[in-house]
Every structure is written in C-alpha cells, then in structure tokens.
Design an enzyme around this catalytic site. Structure first.
Site, mmCIF file in Angstrom:
data_model
loop_
_atom_site.group_PDB
_atom_site.id
_atom_site.type_symbol
_atom_site.label_atom_id
_atom_site.label_comp_id
_atom_site.label_asym_id
_atom_site.label_seq_id
_atom_site.Cartn_x
_atom_site.Cartn_y
_atom_site.Cartn_z
ATOM 1 C CG HIS A 22 -9.959 25.460 -24.094
ATOM 2 N ND1 HIS A 22 -10.526 26.029 -25.366
ATOM 3 C CD2 HIS A 22 -10.307 26.108 -23.321
ATOM 4 C CE1 HIS A 22 -11.334 26.784 -24.954
ATOM 5 N NE2 HIS A 22 -11.403 26.983 -23.732
ATOM 6 C CB CYS B 3 -30.824 25.036 -39.240
ATOM 7 S SG CYS B 3 -32.558 25.654 -38.085
HETATM 8 C C1 PEP Z 1 -34.161 23.126 -33.565
HETATM 9 O O1 PEP Z 1 -34.926 23.485 -32.715
HETATM 10 O O2 PEP Z 1 -34.091 22.356 -34.381
HETATM 11 C C2 PEP Z 1 -33.146 24.307 -33.529
HETATM 12 C C3 PEP Z 1 -32.175 24.275 -34.503
HETATM 13 O O3 PEP Z 1 -33.025 25.233 -32.487
HETATM 14 P P1 PEP Z 1 -32.128 24.823 -30.917
HETATM 15 O O4 PEP Z 1 -31.541 23.559 -31.315
HETATM 16 O O5 PEP Z 1 -31.382 26.069 -30.814
HETATM 17 O O6 PEP Z 1 -33.373 24.670 -30.178
#
Ligand code: PEP
Ligand code: MG
Length: 625
Positions: A230, A550
């Site tokens: 932190h 993502c």
């Molecule tokens: C992925 O697999 O790219 C993803 C975004 O999910 P996580 O990293 O949570 O498995």
C-alpha cells in the site's frame, strides 16, 4: 502470470526538481549508489531527511489470571485511541490532491474496520482470556496467525499473491499501531521535513505515507518495502518519486547528504557527482514534458488521425483501482473480474453483498458502461470458499485448465450463478451493465446462461425487486480456440464478444499461463493466436456485434495498430495503460494499420511479426514527439 508481453507501462513519471540547489554535492562525502525497487516513477534530488522511529518495547508476555480484566481494558483503550488517531488522519486527507485522497481513504476505512468487530480483536481478546497473554502479545500473536492464513491462501496469479501480501500487511500494520498505543511509544514525526527534502528511512508504513505532505517532499528511499504494498500505491498516488527496498540506504545516509532518487531505474545515489547531477536534471526536464503530454491526453478523444473513434475502457480487478480508472481517461469498465468478491473469505458472498458491491462500482462510473464478468473459477483461479462449501471439485484432482472452469462450473452450481445474476440485475438499475460469461465453448452454454438470467429476472420481479424491462446485454469471452473458431455460431447467440487473449494464447499454444518452464513459448504474437483473434473479430463485425479485446494485448501500445488493422475499435486494459494507448491511437491512420495487419498476417515467425510491430511503433513514436 507468465506473459511475454511487456507489463503495463509504469505510471506516468513525476518530476521533483530540488527546491534549493544541492550546492555542496559530493564535496563532503563520496558518491554511493544503492539499488532498490522503483515503485513510483520520477526523479528527485534533495537533502536527506531521516525520520527515525522508536521501537515499542514490552517485556511482559504472560499474565496471571487475575490480570485478564485489566489487560482487556488496556486493549479497549488502545483500540479507542487507535480509532481516534485514524479518524483524525482521515480528516487530514483533505490536504492531499483529490486523486490521492481517493486512493488513501479506502485504506483508512479498512484499518478502521479492523478496529471494529473484527477477527483480530475477537482473537486478541480470546488469547488474553484463554492463553493468559498480555494485550500486546495477544494482538501480535493473533495478527500473525491471520496474516499467515491470508498468505497461505491459494493463488497462482501474481495479482492474487500481491493482494494477499497487501491484506496481510494491513493486519500487521493495525497490530503495530495497537502495540504502539499500548506501550505508549511515540510515532514517527515528519514535522522537521525540509522543503524539497528526500525522506530516507528503514521502512515507511502506509499510514505514514498518508501523513506526508507531497508539496514539501521531493522523494522517498527506504530499505524495506516492495512494488505492490500500500505504501507504494500511495506514493504513486501522491506522485512522489520513490525507490523502496534499497538495502543499506537508511544506515548510509547522514544529515547534510544530498540524495538522488531515480524512481524509474530503481537507483538511489547519495551525494551524486556533478556530472550525474547534470544528467539527472536533464532527465527531470524530459519527464516533465512526457508527463504534461500524457496528462493532456486524459480529456482528448481516442480518435485516429482519420477520425475513427475508439473505445478505451478499463479492466477492474479490485475496488482500490476505481480512483485510478477515473483518472485514466477510460470510458467505463470493459472487464470487471468478480473473483475478488469470492476470495479471502470463508463462504460464498450472498446476493445482497454482491448487489451492493456491483452497485457501488456502477454508480462510481457515473453512467459509463460496466461489463461485469460472472465468476471465473478454475484454471489457476482457485477459490477456497467454493471448495469448502462443496460447490466445486478439489482443484488438485483435475487438470484445472481443462476442467470445470468458468461457465462450466456456474452451470453445474446454479445457485452460485443465479445468486450472482440476481445481484447483477439489481445493480443494473443503477447504470448501464453488461453481463459477460467466462470460458464459453458451446452455444448451449450461452443459451443456458440466458435462460438463467431470464428466470432470475422473473423471480426478482415476483419478489418486488426493481429489474430493468430490457435485461442487460449478455456477452461471452472468446478465450479458447474452440470459441474463436466457432465465433460465427456463437455470434448468433451472444450480444457481444470480449476477446480474452491471455487464455486464448495459453490454450492455443498449450502453454500454462503460470508455468515458468514454458514461459518463453507463451507468445500472443504467434500467428495462430493472431489468426484466431482476427477470425473472431470478423465474425462479430459481420453481424455488427460489439467486440473488444480485454486480454493484456489490448493495453499494449505496440499491438494496438495491428488490432485496429483487424477492425477492432474497443479495448479494455489496466487503467495505467490508457494514456499511452490513446497516444498511439491519436497518431495512426486506419489505412496504415490495415496495411500493417496484412503484412503481419503473411508472416509465419512471431519474431518477424515483432520486428514489423516495432518498426511501426518507431514511426508512431517519431510522430508523437
Ligand atoms: C483473458 O483470458 O484474456 C482474460 C481477460 O481473462 P482472465 O485474464 O481473467 O483469465
Ligand atoms: Mg481468461
């Protein structure tokens, strides 16, 4: 987590020029260099300020039974005093910049919660009564046991381990405060900090960091501490360049020394030579420019030179990230991983608890969309509460990556899925929510999840809960080769795609995300991975269905032109990556990106693909200077 992509770029560097010239640099004492961990970017030059702290001492560990009540009263008095101190400290946060306040206030709240009806205090009281320990010894023993339990929690992901370490440190920190108050040992004082001074000490607690006045302080160098604590988070929030974990620095520094803190290279120099000071000042100017440029980007649109608008959203792992997301320029959350809600607890969170957590995030995003992924248990993400309640098989018994993971587990434990969906539907009346399913491989899974959502909505309405007439969009992660290759069929069932390149890389190349022995094979630039990303993207675009990336590559400025060239216009990433990704987007034309994508897709060698991306990035870099 083993990923060959570079980690998210460090937070934007901060510059702390010396407020008064270190005129006697090197004249009195020789230059000495110390290596440490660069936790807060930027360069600081200033006179050393050493704030030492008396160590609390207590000799009495065991007490006679007749003393139990008195020790209990001492503990209650120390709790009361600690609460007062922290409440006062919290009130003083008003002096800090707004973003730093937002960073630090939740930590103060966490401390205050531990001083309420907490396991720490219950345990300490029990130890006084049952094992006849003094209040100090009871608090320390209980805190150590809790910290040990937290640190032993499963978690192969670096983020999970970091969160466990932070959580354990919070418990120890509150125990130290209680002992300091029990023994009446004074706290460290920063009153004598000279303007533009560099704080040099053995260790710095988060509560200390909260007391620092960033307007006076140039930098920080300590012997202990690490990247994820932190204290580091706060120093970054305060914008104070800092190097922690530099062994020997606190003992080597002496009053009158000049200190150079290089929070990028992770180096602290005592009494830097004249030549080094000149170089450091030059770096200071360069960073100031870079910082201004990135700060200006926050309010500018993410739009290419030829006017294509790109959606940049944030990935959310922990609530502590909310203020960072707000500052980053991200518009909404593209992936909220809900695993954090299920970890570090004995039982699965109930509907109200979950609904409240989601509502807080949705409201904090002020009308920007929030994509919430239902629980992704399995693979490397084990969650003790689920195993304890017999909801999932023992992860050690199966190949976790290929077993009952994500949506597979949720469809087998409908009570977990339906509770979460109910909480999500309740949160969706407070702002735009999208629901995301992890680890989907078949159309049947999407249909079953949609039926579950509709069933839960009916149930909630019967109960008199508010549920939007139009249920939230239901999307799926594309994170297995099966989902990517079946994307055209899945696109007919799902409302949106989120391409998870982390798992997609892993499953395509048969490389465990957490296995260091095969880390070199984990390469999202492998043509097979890129083909799957392109294929899934095109399947969505044909149906004009929203599609985003993502996984980590969605926040990597080097890969953004390629992904734009595939037709992608939406990326979700760690908040700190948003400014640099936006900078790249604003410097490219879609045509050039499409040409890059065509050249890349003709290659068979990931190394050669890397070269093409680097050449393109170098041209973009030139353009942004
Ligand atoms: C992925 O697999 O790219 C993803 C975004 O999910 P996580 O990293 O949570 O498995
Ligand atoms: Mg994944």
């Amino acid at each position: 987590m083993n990923r060959t992509d570079p980690p998210a770029d460090p937070p934007s560097p901060v510059v702390r020029p010396p407020r008064r010239a270190p005129a006697i640099a090197g004249a009195v004492r020789p230059e000495r260099i110390f290596r440490g961990i660069p936790v807060s970017a930027g360069i600081a030059i200033g006179p050393a300020f050493q704030a030492s702290e008396p160590v609390p001492e207590f000799t009495q560990r065991k007490i006679p039974a007749s003393d139990i009540e008195a020790q209990g009263s001492r503990l209650e008095a120390a709790v009361l005093q600690s609460r007062k101190q922290l409440t006062k400290l919290k009130a003083r946060l008003g002096m800090l910049p707004e973003d730093s306040q937002a960073e630090i206030a939740p930590l103060m709240d966490a401390y205050l919660r531990m001083l309420g009806p907490s396991r720490l205090l219950r345990g300490a009281r029990r130890r006084i009564g049952e094992t006849l320990l003094s209040a100090e010894a009871a608090v320390l023993a209980e805190a150590e046991e809790i910290a040990g339990t937290i640190l032993a929690l499963p978690g192969t992901r670096a983020e999970d381990r970091a969160s466990h370490r932070r959580h354990a440190e919070e418990v120890r920190e509150i125990a130290r405060r209680l002992v300091r108050n029990l023994t009446k040992t004074p706290f460290r004082s920063f009153a004598g900090l000279p303007e533009g001074g560099v704080l040099v000490c053995e260790s710095l607690r988060p509560a200390d960091a909260a007391l620092l006045n960033p307007a006076r302080l140039a930098g920080v160098a300590t012997e202990e501490g690490g990247m994820e604590g932190h204290t580091s988070v706060m120093l970054r929030a305060l914008g104070v360049p800092a190097v922690l974990g530099a062994p020997g620095i606190a003992h080597a520094a002496a009053p009158g020394d000049v200190v150079l803190v290089d929070g990028i290279a992770g180096q602290v120099v005592l009494n830097p030579s004249a030549a080094r000071l000149v170089e450091a000042r030059r770096a200071v100017t360069g960073f100031a420019r870079e910082r201004q440029r990135l700060a200006k980007l926050q309010r500018l649109p993410a739009e290419t030179l030829d006017g294509e608008v790109v959606e940049l959203q944030a990935n959310f792992e922990l609530p502590i990230e909310l203020p960072l997301i707000a500052q980053s320029g991200a518009v909404g959350i593209g992936l909220l991983r809900t695993e954090f809600l299920f970890m570090n607890r004995d039982s699965v969170p109930d509907e109200d608890t979950q609904a409240e957590s989601y509502r807080q995030v949705v409201e904090a995003m002020g009308g920007d969309p929030v994509t919430i992924r239902v629980l992704d248990w399995g693979g490397e993400k084990e969650i003790e509460a689920l195993t304890a309640e017999g909801l999932v098989p023992d992860i050690a018994d199966v190949n976790p990556a290929l077993g009952v993971r994500g949506i597979r587990m949720l469809l087998r434990a409908p009570e977990v899925l339906e509770t979460q969906l109910a909480a999500l539907l309740r949160a969706s009346v407070h702002g735009p929510v999208r629901v995301l399913l992890p680890m989907v491989t078949t159309v049947g899974e999407v249909r079953a999840a949609r039926e579950a959502m509709e069933r839960v909505a009916r149930r909630l309405r019967r109960r008199g809960e508010r549920v939007p007439d139009k249920l939230p969009p239901l999307g799926i992660m594309i994170e297995t080769p099966g989902a990517a290759l079946g994307a055209d069929a899945l696109a007919l069932e799902a409302d949106f795609f989120a391409i998870g390149t982390n798992d997609l890389t892993s499953y395509t190349l048969a490389v465990d995300r957490g296995d260091a022995d095969v880390a070199a094979l984990y390469d999202p630039l492998h043509p097979a991975v890129l083909r799957l990303v392109q294929f899934a993207t095109e399947a969505a675009l044909r149906l004009r269905m929203p599609v985003s990336v993502c996984g980590e590559i969605g926040g990597n400025p080097r890969l953004i032109p390629l992904l734009l060239g595939f037709g992608l216009r939406s990326f979700s990433m760690t908040a700190s990556s948003v400014p640099r990704v936006k900078q790249v987007i604003r410097a490219v034309e879609i045509d050039a990106c499409a040409r890059l994508a065509r050249r890349v897709m003709e290659q068979s060698d990931p190394g050669q693909i890397g070269v093409l991306l680097d050449e393109f990035a170098a041209r973009v870099d030139q353009a942004t200077r």
